[in-house]
Enzyme design. Structure first.
Site, PDB file in Angstrom:
ATOM      1  N   HIS A   1       0.860  -1.196   0.000  1.00  0.00           N
ATOM      2  CA  HIS A   1       0.000   0.000   0.000  1.00  0.00           C
ATOM      3  C   HIS A   1       0.898   1.248   0.000  1.00  0.00           C
ATOM      4  CE1 HIS A   1      -3.129   2.759   1.364  1.00  0.00           C
ATOM      5  NE2 HIS A   1      -4.009   1.798   1.538  1.00  0.00           N
TER       6      HIS A   1
ATOM      7  N   GLU B   1      -0.848   1.116  -5.453  1.00  0.00           N
ATOM      8  CA  GLU B   1      -0.676  -0.120  -4.695  1.00  0.00           C
ATOM      9  C   GLU B   1      -0.719  -1.334  -5.624  1.00  0.00           C
ATOM     10  OE1 GLU B   1      -3.755   0.080  -1.631  1.00  0.00           O
ATOM     11  OE2 GLU B   1      -3.705   2.254  -1.839  1.00  0.00           O
TER      12      GLU B   1
END
Ligand code: TA6
Length: 311
Positions: A180, A283
């Site tokens: 992330h 991500e």
């Protein structure tokens, strides 16, 4: 969460050559922090979550964004850097009725203390650090599956990251995951993301409606999207800092793009003043319908590489 002994960690894992140094120190909130300096770059990695907080290739500004208001406290996720979402992305349960919404969003890997397996000064001047996590021992209630996870960070002019999930059990295991990554940008309004032209996505702020991307992604409001069926490279074009960040990936067939914009950022409480203007999450994921099914005795590998190119 009991913290490992820093002195013992250094005895086993510190690297002390003149061009490749690695030390473990007590970071904020008492959480051990790995400091890496080598011929090509420096990096900081929190042992909680094996969470990269900083990666600075020589002569560059930090490639990662870390919130000024990030909280460093055992068991709390850190806002910024590279959180590891595992073994699910978003809410628990892959949309199934047996999902338990009390389980933490994005899984528990980012708030778990990882073990350092080994540290190495490589011949090319890079530093490699390998971590492991055995969820069964730590979080059996949320994740009874027999899995172990290895995470390898290779710090150099490029940053290479690899998550390998082993299924040690007798049943197939389904995981979702993401690196992330919060990239630092000079000004989000002056930033474009290339590589997703003609790609379908789910638009979270618009009730997960199915839409199609045309041209590069630009940022003028909240963007929270899961791009589907894509293993393509992406390039962040940062016109303010005059640099491009090239993102290459393998083992991921979805890309999540997120900037909360002002209102959501203010509600979140840990984004820092105007922090949203300086960050962009891109991500590399297995998200939404892109789950990884791992057969007994096999592994799934998610690999990414980041590189900065100057204009
Ligand atoms: O990856 C995008 C996202 O899932 C957003 O929907 C947003 O909520 C963000 O992650 C942050 O999640 P967190 O659990 O770290 O607050």
């Amino acid at each position: 969460m009991t913290q490992p002994n820093i002195k013992q960690l250094n005895k086993k894992f510190a690297l002390n050559s003149s061009i490749n140094q690695l030390n473990i120190v007590e970071g904020k909130g008492g959480i051990p922090l790995i400091e890496v300096f080598n011929a090509h770059a420096s990096a900081l990695i929190s042992l909680q979550g094996a969470h990269l907080l900083s990666w600075i290739p020589k002569g560059e500004e930090d490639v990662l964004w870390l919130s000024d208001d990030a909280k460093f406290s055992p068991g709390k996720s850190i806002r910024g850097g590279i959180p590891i979402c595992w073994p699910w992305f978003g809410q628990h349960g892959f949309g199934k009725p047996e999902a338990n919404l009390n389980f933490p969003a994005h899984g528990f890997a980012r708030t778990t203390n990882w073990k350092i397996l080994c540290t190495e000064a490589l011949d090319n001047g890079n530093t490699r650090i390998s971590f492991s996590m055995e969820p069964k021992l730590q979080t059996a209630e949320m994740w009874p599956a027999e899995t172990t996870v290895q995470y390898t960070v290779n710090v150099g002019k490029k940053l290479e990251l690899e998550i390998i999930t082993h299924n040690n059990g007798k049943q197939p295991v389904i995981i979702g995951q993401a690196l992330h990554t919060y990239f630092r940008v000079g000004d989000i309004s002056n930033t474009l993301l290339h590589g997703l032209d003609n790609t379908d996505y789910l638009d979270k702020p618009d009730g997960f409606k199915h839409k199609v991307q045309y041209g590069p992604v630009s940022f003028e409001h909240e963007v929270d999207r899961i791009y589907l069926n894509t293993n393509r490279d992406c390039v962040i074009e940062d016109k303010s800092l005059g640099r491009k960040i090239v993102i290459i990936k393998c083992g991921s067939n979805s890309t999540v793009v997120w900037n909360p914009w002002q209102k959501v950022a203010e509600e979140m409480g840990d984004m820092g003043r105007d922090g949203y203007k300086k960050m962009l999450c891109v991500e590399s994921a297995n998200a939404a319908e892109d789950v990884a099914i791992i057969d007994p005795g096999t592994v799934h590998e998610l690999w990414v590489q980041y590189e900065v190119k100057k204009d």
